[in-house]
Enzyme design. Structure first.
Site, PDB file in Angstrom:
ATOM      1  N   SER A   1      -6.991  -6.080  -6.960  1.00 34.52           N
ATOM      2  CA  SER A   1      -6.995  -6.027  -5.493  1.00 34.52           C
ATOM      3  C   SER A   1      -8.403  -6.376  -5.022  1.00 34.52           C
ATOM      4  O   SER A   1      -9.272  -6.666  -5.840  1.00 34.52           O
ATOM      5  CB  SER A   1      -6.541  -4.668  -5.002  1.00 34.52           C
ATOM      6  N   LEU A   2      -8.609  -6.372  -3.746  1.00 30.33           N
ATOM      7  CA  LEU A   2      -9.900  -6.808  -3.212  1.00 30.33           C
ATOM      8  C   LEU A   2     -10.713  -5.623  -2.726  1.00 30.33           C
ATOM      9  O   LEU A   2     -10.157  -4.624  -2.265  1.00 30.33           O
ATOM     10  CB  LEU A   2      -9.684  -7.757  -2.040  1.00 30.33           C
TER      11      LEU A   2
ATOM     12  N   CYS B   1      11.543  10.494  46.161  1.00 30.06           N
ATOM     13  CA  CYS B   1      10.389  10.974  45.396  1.00 30.06           C
ATOM     14  C   CYS B   1       9.262   9.929  45.515  1.00 30.06           C
ATOM     15  O   CYS B   1       9.501   8.734  45.309  1.00 30.06           O
ATOM     16  CB  CYS B   1      10.776  11.155  43.931  1.00 30.06           C
TER      17      CYS B   1
ATOM     18  N   LYS C   1     -13.139 -15.987   0.366  1.00 28.67           N
ATOM     19  CA  LYS C   1     -13.203 -16.308  -1.063  1.00 28.67           C
ATOM     20  C   LYS C   1     -14.241 -17.391  -1.287  1.00 28.67           C
ATOM     21  O   LYS C   1     -14.277 -18.376  -0.526  1.00 28.67           O
ATOM     22  CB  LYS C   1     -11.845 -16.830  -1.550  1.00 28.67           C
TER      23      LYS C   1
ATOM     24  N   CYS D   1       7.234  15.534  42.569  1.00 30.30           N
ATOM     25  CA  CYS D   1       7.675  16.126  43.837  1.00 30.30           C
ATOM     26  C   CYS D   1       8.295  17.510  43.661  1.00 30.30           C
ATOM     27  O   CYS D   1       8.582  18.176  44.646  1.00 30.30           O
ATOM     28  CB  CYS D   1       8.657  15.187  44.538  1.00 30.30           C
TER      29      CYS D   1
ATOM     30  N   LYS E   1      -5.610 -12.230   6.287  1.00 34.87           N
ATOM     31  CA  LYS E   1      -5.139 -11.289   5.271  1.00 34.87           C
ATOM     32  C   LYS E   1      -3.816 -10.734   5.796  1.00 34.87           C
ATOM     33  O   LYS E   1      -3.787  -9.988   6.781  1.00 34.87           O
ATOM     34  CB  LYS E   1      -6.148 -10.169   5.043  1.00 34.87           C
TER      35      LYS E   1
ATOM     36  N   GLU F   1      -9.248 -17.062   5.134  1.00 34.24           N
ATOM     37  CA  GLU F   1      -7.802 -17.059   5.429  1.00 34.24           C
ATOM     38  C   GLU F   1      -7.406 -15.739   6.071  1.00 34.24           C
ATOM     39  O   GLU F   1      -8.101 -14.750   5.884  1.00 34.24           O
ATOM     40  CB  GLU F   1      -7.006 -17.143   4.107  1.00 34.24           C
TER      41      GLU F   1
HETATM   42  S1  IVH Z   1      -6.411 -13.020  -2.374  1.00 35.95           S
HETATM   43  C1  IVH Z   1      -7.640 -10.495  -6.457  1.00 35.95           C
HETATM   44  N1  IVH Z   1      -5.586 -13.760  -0.027  1.00 35.95           N
HETATM   45  O1  IVH Z   1      -4.394  -8.364   0.066  1.00 35.95           O
HETATM   46  C2  IVH Z   1      -6.727 -10.475  -5.339  1.00 35.95           C
HETATM   47  N2  IVH Z   1      -4.918 -11.655  -0.814  1.00 35.95           N
HETATM   48  O2  IVH Z   1      -6.346  -6.177  -1.180  1.00 35.95           O
HETATM   49  C3  IVH Z   1      -6.823 -11.727  -4.566  1.00 35.95           C
HETATM   50  N3  IVH Z   1      -3.476 -10.426   0.729  1.00 35.95           N
HETATM   51  O3  IVH Z   1      -3.442  -7.914  -3.240  1.00 35.95           O
HETATM   52  C4  IVH Z   1      -6.120 -11.625  -3.336  1.00 35.95           C
HETATM   53  N4  IVH Z   1      -3.414 -11.953   2.299  1.00 35.95           N
HETATM   54  O4  IVH Z   1      -1.644  -8.587  -1.562  1.00 35.95           O
HETATM   55  C5  IVH Z   1      -5.574 -12.797  -0.951  1.00 35.95           C
HETATM   56  N5  IVH Z   1      -4.926 -14.556   2.069  1.00 35.95           N
HETATM   57  C6  IVH Z   1      -4.888 -13.612   1.135  1.00 35.95           C
HETATM   58  C7  IVH Z   1      -4.183 -12.423   1.302  1.00 35.95           C
HETATM   59  C8  IVH Z   1      -4.223 -11.457   0.311  1.00 35.95           C
HETATM   60  C9  IVH Z   1      -2.998 -10.765   1.929  1.00 35.95           C
HETATM   61  C10 IVH Z   1      -3.238  -9.136   0.045  1.00 35.95           C
HETATM   62  C11 IVH Z   1      -2.842  -9.280  -1.402  1.00 35.95           C
HETATM   63  C12 IVH Z   1      -3.921  -8.605  -2.160  1.00 35.95           C
HETATM   64  C13 IVH Z   1      -4.519  -7.684  -1.133  1.00 35.95           C
HETATM   65  C14 IVH Z   1      -5.963  -7.458  -1.442  1.00 35.95           C
END
Ligand code: IVH
Length: 684
Positions: free
Chosen positions: A88-89, A440, A301, A422, A124, A122
C-alpha cells in the site's frame, strides 16, 4: 497520546492497546464491510503505532498490524498468491508532507535539492484494489489485495464488470504480452451507490456507509450473480508482473493499459518537479465533487521506472510513490442534542447538534437527520458516538452510529410535540412531521403560493415573488390577509403598476367563491391533497358540516386513513386556523356547498317524452333530465313516473292515460327544469 512523552513501559502498553484497536477496526472494515471509525482516524492510530514501533523496534512482533497490509481472506474464497506483493502507499496529509516526500527521494538518490524529478500524478480512487491476470491476452484470474501477499479469488465476480476486458484488445503499436498482471481499483459510482442504498433501505436491509464499502461488499460475494446486479467499474492504475513487453516510464504503462482496453486513471499528468504535483493536488481537491467516483486524494509516482528499482520498497510501501490525501470527509463525533427545523413547506426535520469536529477542512457542529424514518433506521440516540460525513457544501449526514460505545446513558430522540416556530400542533405525514398551522411563519410564502395555485383558488398574478414581497413587507401575516389587500397596498410593492395591481385585486375577488373541494385543498392541510379534498367535499357537501367533522366520521370515509383523519381534526381544532378561516369568511369568502341531487324534482324519476317540444330538441331535454338525476325511457310502462306531452303526441299519450301515469305539458316541464337547476346550483 504521542510516543515522545511515554516511558518505555508506557509505550509497550500503548503499543498493545493500539494493536488491539487496529485489529478490531480491520475486522470491521475488511470482514464486515462496516467500519465504525473514519479512515483518517484509522490512519491516525496506525501512524501512532508505527512511530512507537520505530522508537522501540524491540517491541515489533511479526503479528503486529504494521507487519502486514490489508485484509484477511473471507471464508469461502479460494486464496490467490500475488507474484509481486500488492503493497500500500504511505500517506501525505498536506502539502508540507508532499514536499517532504520529494526531498526524501532526492536525499535517497543523492540528488541536489533543486533537482526536478518527473512525477506521474493521478486521482486516488477510493475503492477496492484488485489484480487481474491475463495470459496471452485472456483473462485468467482476478483477486483482491487481501493481506498484500495472498488475496481472494474473485474471478467470476470480476468477469461481470463491463469495463474489464475479457480479452486484451490488439493494438497496432504494442504486442499482446504473454503475461500481464493488471492492477487497479474496483469502484461504484456515487450515483449507483445512492441508488443501491435506497433499494437496500426499501428492502429493510442495512445500507453501506460509502461507495467503497458498497464496491467491496458487491465484489466479495460468493454468488457472482449478486455482483452482476451491482454496477461496478474498474480503473487500472498499474501492473504487477509483465512478460513480453517492457516499459521505461509509469506513464507508458498506463498508456499501454489504455490501448489494451482498460479505463485508466483520468485525468493524469506527467509533471516536472514537486510544484506541478502540488498544483495538480490542489486542482483535484477543488474538483473532487465533480467526479463520478469518490476520490480521496492524488497518487504521486516517480515516473522513471529505473528509479523505482533504485528507490525500492519498505516492508509496507514503496519509496517511489505516495498517496497525497485530501482532507478527510468522515469523522466520528458525539450527538449532544437534537433540535427541530421547519422547512418552507412546514416539514419539521430533526437536526443533530454535534460536538464540533473538523470534517474536510470545515468545523461541523450540526448534521441533518432528514426525518424520523432515518432516525429509526440509524437507531441514533442523544449521547451516541456517530460517524459523520460531509460531501461538498451540503449539511453533513450521520452515516452510522457506533453502538459499541454506548454507556446506557443515551436518550431516545422523540418527535416534536409542537411546531418550534409557531407552537401549533404537529401531525405526521409519511416520514415527516408537519405543523398544522396554515399560516405558520416558516411556511407562509409557500402556503400562499399553494393557495393561489391553479388547482386551488387559482389567483392569477400571485406568484412566488409577490407572495414573498407581501410577507416580507408585513402586508400578509396569515392566509386570510390576501382577501384584505387593497390596490394602494399593492402599488407599494416593487414591480406593481396600476394595471397589474388592479388585475391581482380582480383575481382575488374572483377567488372568493370557490367550489368546496378547491377551498379545502387550498388550505394546505397536511395529508390532504387534491384527491382527498375532493373526497371530503363529496362526503360533507358543505364547509359547515366539514368543519365539525369528527375523527370517527372521517375514518369511516373510504380512502381516509388514521394519519389523514388525525391531520384534519388537528387542523380544524387549531385556534389559529379557526380564526383565520373566520377572517376569510368575514372578507366575503364563501366556498360553494355541494348541492344534493335528491333536491331535484327529477331525482330517480323515469321520464318519457311524446310529441314535439317547442323550446328545445328531444336530445337536449333528455340531457337535462339526466343531469338533474332522472332517467329517460322510450316507452311507457308501469315503471314510468312522468310523461311529458308536446305537440302532436303519439300512442304513448294514450298508454299513459290507460296506466294512470302522471302527464305534464311542456310548460310544467320547463318549470320543473328550473327548479332542478336551482337545487343543484347550476347557472347558465
Ligand atoms: S498506485 C504500491 N494509483 O490506493 C501501491 N493506487 O494506499 C501502488 N489507489 O492500494 C498503488 N487509486 O488500492 C495507485 N491511481 C492510483 C490509485 C491507487 C487508488 C489505491 C490502491 C492502493 C491504495 C494505496
Amino acid at each position: 497520546m504521542k510516543g515522545k512523552k511515554l516511558s518505555k513501559e508506557e509505550a509497550r502498553k500503548r503499543i498493545e492497546e493500539l494493536r488491539e484497536l487496529i485489529n478490531y477496526h480491520n475486522y470491521r472494515y475488511y470482514v464486515l464491510n462496516d467500519p465504525v471509525i473514519s479512515d483518517a482516524e484509522y490512519d491516525e492510530l496506525f501512524r501512532e503505532l508505527q512511530e512507537l514501533e520505530e522508537m522501540y523496534p524491540e517491541f515489533i512482533t511479526p503479528d503486529s498490524p504494521t507487519q502486514r497490509v490489508g485484509a484477511p481472506i473471507k471464508e469461502g474464497f479460494k486464496p490467490v498468491r500475488h507474484s509481486v506483493p500488492m503493497l500500500s502507499l504511505q500517506d501525505a496529509r498536506n502539502e508540507e508532507e508532499i514536499r517532504e516526500f520529494d526531498a526524501r527521494i532526492k536525499r535517497f538518490l543523492g540528488l541536489p535539492m533543486n533537482a526536478l524529478i518527473e512525477y506521474s500524478v493521478e486521482p486516488k480512487y477510493d475503492g477496492l484494489s484488485c489484480e487481474i491476470v491475463y495470459r496471452n491476452g485472456r483473462l485468467e484470474v482476478a483477486s483482491t489485495r487481501g493481506d498484500g501477499y495472498v488475496g481472494e479469488d474473485v474471478t467470476p465476480n470480476v468477469k461481470t464488470i463491463k469495463s474489464v476486458p475479457l480479452r486484451l484488445i490488439k493494438s497496432r503499436n504494442l504486442p499482446i504480452p504473454s503475461l500481464l498482471e493488471v492492477r487497479g481499483e474496483v469502484l461504484m459510482s456515487r450515483k449507483d451507490f445512492e441508488e443501491l442504498n435506497r433499494e437496500l433501505i426499501k428492502r429493510g436491509e442495512k445500507p453501506f456507509a460509502n461507495p467503497r464499502n458498497a464496491a467491496s461488499g458487491s465484489l466479495r460475494q460468493l454468488d457472482p450473480s449478486v455482483t452482476a446486479k451491482r454496477r461496478l467499474d474498474f480503473v487500472a492504475w498499474g501492473v504487477g508482473l509483465v512478460e513480453g513487453v517492457s516499459f521505461k516510464k509509469h506513464s507508458e504503462v498506463l498508456d499501454a493499459l489504455g490501448e489494451w482496453g482498460f479505463k485508466t486513471a483520468n485525468p493524469r499528468e506527467v509533471v516536472k518537479g514537486i510544484d506541478g504535483v502540488i498544483r495538480f493536488y490542489r486542482e483535484m481537491e477543488k474538483k473532487r465533487d465533480d467526479f463520478e467516483y469518490e476520490l480521496d486524494g492524488v497518487v504521486v509516482k516517480v515516473n522513471d521506472l529505473e528509479l523505482w528499482e533504485k528507490l525500492g520498497t519498505t516492508a509496507r510501501s514503496p519509496r517511489y510513490a505516495i498517496a497525497a490525501k485530501f482532507k478527510p470527509r468522515q469523522r466520528t463525533t458525539r450527538v449532544l442534542d437534537v433540535v427541530y427545523q421547519v422547512g418552507r413547506t412546514g416539514t419539521i426535520t430533526p437536526v443533530a447538534v454535534l460536538e464540533p469536529v473538523e470534517v474536510g477542512g470545515v468545523i461541523v457542529s450540526r448534521a441533518s437527520l432528514h426525518n424520523f424514518d432515518e432516525v429509526e433506521r440509524l437507531g441514533v440516540m442523544i449521547g451516541d458516538k456517530v460517524l459523520v460525513q460531509r460531501a461538498g457544501d451540503v449539511i453533513p449526514d450521520i452515516v452510522a452510529v457506533i453502538k459499541e460505545e454506548r454507556t446506557g446513558k443515551e436518550k431516545p430522540i422523540r418527535p416534536p410535540e409542537k411546531c418550534p416556530v409557531c407552537g401549533a400542533e404537529v401531525v405526521r405525514e409519511g416520514a415527516y412531521y408537519k405543523c398544522v398551522n396554515a399560516s405558520c411563519p416558516a411556511k407562509l410564502v409557500q402556503a400562499l403560493r399553494h393557495m393561489a395555485s391553479r388547482r386551488a383558488l387559482d389567483i392569477e398574478g400571485l406568484g412566488e415573488k409577490t407572495a414573498r414581497l407581501l410577507v416580507e413587507k408585513g402586508f400578509v401575516k396569515d392566509l386570510a390577509d390576501i382577501f384584505y389587500l387593497t390596490k394602494d397596498r399593492l402599488l407599494q410593492l416593487p414591480g406593481f403598476a396600476e394595471k397589474s395591481a388592479e388585475n391581482l385585486i380582480k383575481g382575488i375577488e374572483k377567488a372568493k367563491n370557490p367550489p368546496l373541494a378547491k377551498f379545502i385543498y387550498a388550505l394546505g392541510i397536511p395529508n390532504v391533497g387534491e384527491y382527498t379534498a375532493g373526497v371530503l367535499a363529496e362526503h360533507f357537501k358543505s364547509w359547515d358540516r366539514f368543519s365539525k367533522a369528527s375523527y370517527d366520521e372521517l375514518l369511516s370515509i373510504r380512502g381516509i386513513g388514521p394519519e389523514t383523519a388525525m391531520s384534519i381534526v388537528k387542523f380544524l381544532r387549531e385556534p389559529r386556523n379557526k380564526e383565520m378561516i373566520e377572517k376569510m369568511f368575514r372578507a366575503g369568502v364563501k366556498p360553494q356547498d355541494l348541492k344534493v341531487v335528491e333536491d331535484s324534482p327529477f331525482a330517480g324519476k323515469v321520464v318519457v317524452f311524446t310529441g314535439a317540444l317547442s323550446s328545445m330538441t328531444r336530445d337536449e331535454a333528455k340531457e337535462w333530465v339526466e343531469r338533474l338525476g332522472g332517467k329517460v325511457s322510450n316507452s311507457v310502462s308501469r315503471k314510468t313516473d312522468l310523461v311529458v306531452v308536446g305537440e302532436n303526441p303519439g300512442s304513448k299519450y294514450q298508454r299513459a292515460q290507460q296506466l294512470g301515469v302522471k302527464i305534464i305539458d311542456e310548460e310544467e316541464f320547463l318549470r320543473m327544469l328550473e327548479e332542478g337547476k336551482r337545487a343543484l346550483g347550476i347557472e347558465e
